[in-house]
Design a protein around this motif. Structure first.
Motif, mmCIF file in Angstrom:
data_model
loop_
_atom_site.group_PDB
_atom_site.id
_atom_site.type_symbol
_atom_site.label_atom_id
_atom_site.label_comp_id
_atom_site.label_asym_id
_atom_site.label_seq_id
_atom_site.Cartn_x
_atom_site.Cartn_y
_atom_site.Cartn_z
ATOM 1 N N GLN A 233 0.826 -1.205 0.000
ATOM 2 C CA GLN A 233 0.000 0.000 0.000
ATOM 3 C C GLN A 233 0.863 1.259 0.000
ATOM 4 N N LEU A 234 0.474 2.224 -0.863
ATOM 5 C CA LEU A 234 1.209 3.477 -0.993
ATOM 6 C C LEU A 234 0.394 4.689 -0.560
ATOM 7 N N GLY A 235 -0.925 4.536 -0.383
ATOM 8 C CA GLY A 235 -1.759 5.670 0.027
ATOM 9 C C GLY A 235 -2.287 6.431 -1.167
ATOM 10 N N PRO A 236 -2.789 7.657 -0.954
ATOM 11 C CA PRO A 236 -2.765 8.386 0.314
ATOM 12 C C PRO A 236 -3.581 7.744 1.436
ATOM 13 N N VAL A 237 -4.633 6.985 1.093
ATOM 14 C CA VAL A 237 -5.368 6.272 2.131
ATOM 15 C C VAL A 237 -4.756 4.880 2.283
ATOM 16 N N VAL A 238 -4.408 4.540 3.522
ATOM 17 C CA VAL A 238 -3.846 3.226 3.831
ATOM 18 C C VAL A 238 -4.774 2.558 4.830
ATOM 19 N N ARG A 239 -5.178 1.330 4.522
ATOM 20 C CA ARG A 239 -6.095 0.600 5.405
ATOM 21 C C ARG A 239 -5.331 -0.539 6.088
ATOM 22 N N SER A 240 -4.691 -0.192 7.204
ATOM 23 C CA SER A 240 -3.889 -1.189 7.900
ATOM 24 C C SER A 240 -3.462 -0.683 9.272
ATOM 25 N N ASN A 241 -3.359 -1.608 10.222
ATOM 26 C CA ASN A 241 -2.800 -1.316 11.549
ATOM 27 C C ASN A 241 -1.347 -1.761 11.635
ATOM 28 N N ALA A 242 -0.761 -2.168 10.526
ATOM 29 C CA ALA A 242 0.553 -2.817 10.555
ATOM 30 C C ALA A 242 1.636 -1.949 11.185
ATOM 31 N N ILE A 243 1.690 -0.664 10.841
ATOM 32 C CA ILE A 243 2.747 0.204 11.397
ATOM 33 C C ILE A 243 2.571 0.320 12.908
ATOM 34 N N ARG A 244 1.355 0.625 13.329
ATOM 35 C CA ARG A 244 1.081 0.790 14.767
ATOM 36 C C ARG A 244 1.451 -0.463 15.554
ATOM 37 N N ASP A 245 1.039 -1.609 15.039
ATOM 38 C CA ASP A 245 1.257 -2.855 15.777
ATOM 39 C C ASP A 245 2.714 -3.318 15.718
ATOM 40 N N ALA A 246 3.368 -3.144 14.574
ATOM 41 C CA ALA A 246 4.774 -3.538 14.463
ATOM 42 C C ALA A 246 5.658 -2.679 15.361
ATOM 43 N N ALA A 247 5.296 -1.396 15.519
ATOM 44 C CA ALA A 247 6.089 -0.481 16.350
ATOM 45 C C ALA A 247 5.871 -0.709 17.842
ATOM 46 N N GLY A 248 4.846 -1.497 18.193
ATOM 47 C CA GLY A 248 4.650 -1.846 19.602
ATOM 48 C C GLY A 248 3.833 -0.865 20.419
ATOM 49 N N PHE A 249 2.993 -0.055 19.774
ATOM 50 C CA PHE A 249 2.093 0.808 20.538
ATOM 51 C C PHE A 249 1.048 -0.081 21.209
ATOM 52 N N ASN A 250 0.754 0.176 22.474
ATOM 53 C CA ASN A 250 -0.202 -0.635 23.228
ATOM 54 C C ASN A 250 -1.470 0.143 23.522
ATOM 55 N N PHE A 251 -2.601 -0.531 23.398
ATOM 56 C CA PHE A 251 -3.902 0.097 23.638
ATOM 57 C C PHE A 251 -3.974 0.736 25.030
ATOM 58 N N GLU A 252 -3.326 0.106 26.032
ATOM 59 C CA GLU A 252 -3.392 0.588 27.412
ATOM 60 C C GLU A 252 -2.772 1.977 27.574
ATOM 61 N N GLU A 253 -1.942 2.409 26.631
ATOM 62 C CA GLU A 253 -1.291 3.722 26.709
ATOM 63 C C GLU A 253 -2.203 4.845 26.226
ATOM 64 N N PHE A 254 -3.396 4.485 25.736
ATOM 65 C CA PHE A 254 -4.288 5.481 25.147
ATOM 66 C C PHE A 254 -5.609 5.544 25.898
ATOM 67 N N THR A 255 -6.333 6.649 25.690
ATOM 68 C CA THR A 255 -7.581 6.875 26.412
ATOM 69 C C THR A 255 -8.650 5.861 26.050
ATOM 70 N N ASN A 256 -8.816 5.611 24.752
ATOM 71 C CA ASN A 256 -9.879 4.702 24.309
ATOM 72 C C ASN A 256 -9.580 4.199 22.895
ATOM 73 N N GLN A 257 -10.487 3.392 22.378
ATOM 74 C CA GLN A 257 -10.322 2.787 21.054
ATOM 75 C C GLN A 257 -10.304 3.843 19.950
ATOM 76 N N VAL A 258 -11.050 4.928 20.142
ATOM 77 C CA VAL A 258 -11.102 5.983 19.121
ATOM 78 C C VAL A 258 -9.720 6.619 18.966
ATOM 79 N N GLN A 259 -9.088 6.966 20.083
ATOM 80 C CA GLN A 259 -7.755 7.576 20.024
ATOM 81 C C GLN A 259 -6.742 6.604 19.416
ATOM 82 N N PHE A 260 -6.877 5.321 19.740
ATOM 83 C CA PHE A 260 -5.965 4.303 19.206
ATOM 84 C C PHE A 260 -6.139 4.179 17.693
#
Length: 196
Positions: free
Chosen positions: A116-143
């Motif tokens: 995928q090149l964008g401009p719209v990308v439909r994937s959580n791959a970057i977020r999940d590969a980088a190790g961001f955790n849901f617990e560090e955020f306020t809610n699912q919307v912010q995540f």
């Protein structure tokens, strides 16, 4: 002990707290508190962590294509994993899926891969590969907003890609989501055509 010395002792034990524009106390962050992105916008999180968390991890932890396939085979059915991968392959097509979506069709180690090149990308791959955790955020919307902000930042880093790339060998750094049956999503972080 006199009343004056008691009052003096009490005052020296107090900490003066600054007030904000509305007269509310500005409480300094607790240095022992668990790291949290909950009080930042997704754009602030990306600005703060893109180089140090995303790209540093991508460069230091990227698997090669064989390592990615090995990881995918070790997954239990139905489970997925997002990782960073560095691989080179031949561009077989540059596809415009819609007004807002474009992908690069590549052959890597004999396997077709859609990046995928964008401009719209439909994937959580970057977020999940980088190790961001849901617990560090306020809610699912912010995540979820963080996912979009990370994807937008990735697209900004890419060179312009057009039909002239077809047939070229390209070195790609990607965030990839795999399941046991193979690659589900691939998002480009950097693309470099190899010199002829």
């Amino acid at each position: 002990m006199s009343l004056l010395s008691c009052a003096s002792l009490l005052l020296t034990a107090c900490t003066v707290v600054d007030l904000d524009a509305e007269g509310k106390p500005i409480i300094p962050p607790d240095p022992d508190a668990k790291a949290s992105y909950s009080n930042q916008t997704p754009q602030q999180v990306v600005a703060q962590s893109w180089d140090s968390k995303v790209m540093a991890s991508a460069h230091s932890q990227a698997l090669d294509w064989g390592g990615l396939l090995e990881k995918s085979r070790s997954l239990t059915p139905g489970k997925s994993l997002s990782v960073f991968v560095k691989a080179s392959g031949e561009v077989t097509a540059v596809n415009r899926v819609s007004e807002r979506e474009q992908n690069l069709a590549m052959t890597i180690n004999g396997q077709p891969v859609s990046v995928q090149l964008g401009p719209v990308v439909r994937s959580n791959a970057i977020r999940d590969a980088a190790g961001f955790n849901f617990e560090e955020f306020t809610n699912q919307v912010q995540f979820a907003q963080l996912t979009k902000a990370l994807n937008r930042q990735a697209v900004k880093q890419l060179p312009p890609v057009d039909a002239s790339w077809q047939g070229k060998t390209v070195e790609a750094l990607m965030a990839v989501t795999v399941r046991q049956d193979g690659v589900q999503e691939a998002v480009a972080l950097s693309l470099k055509p190899e010199a002829p």
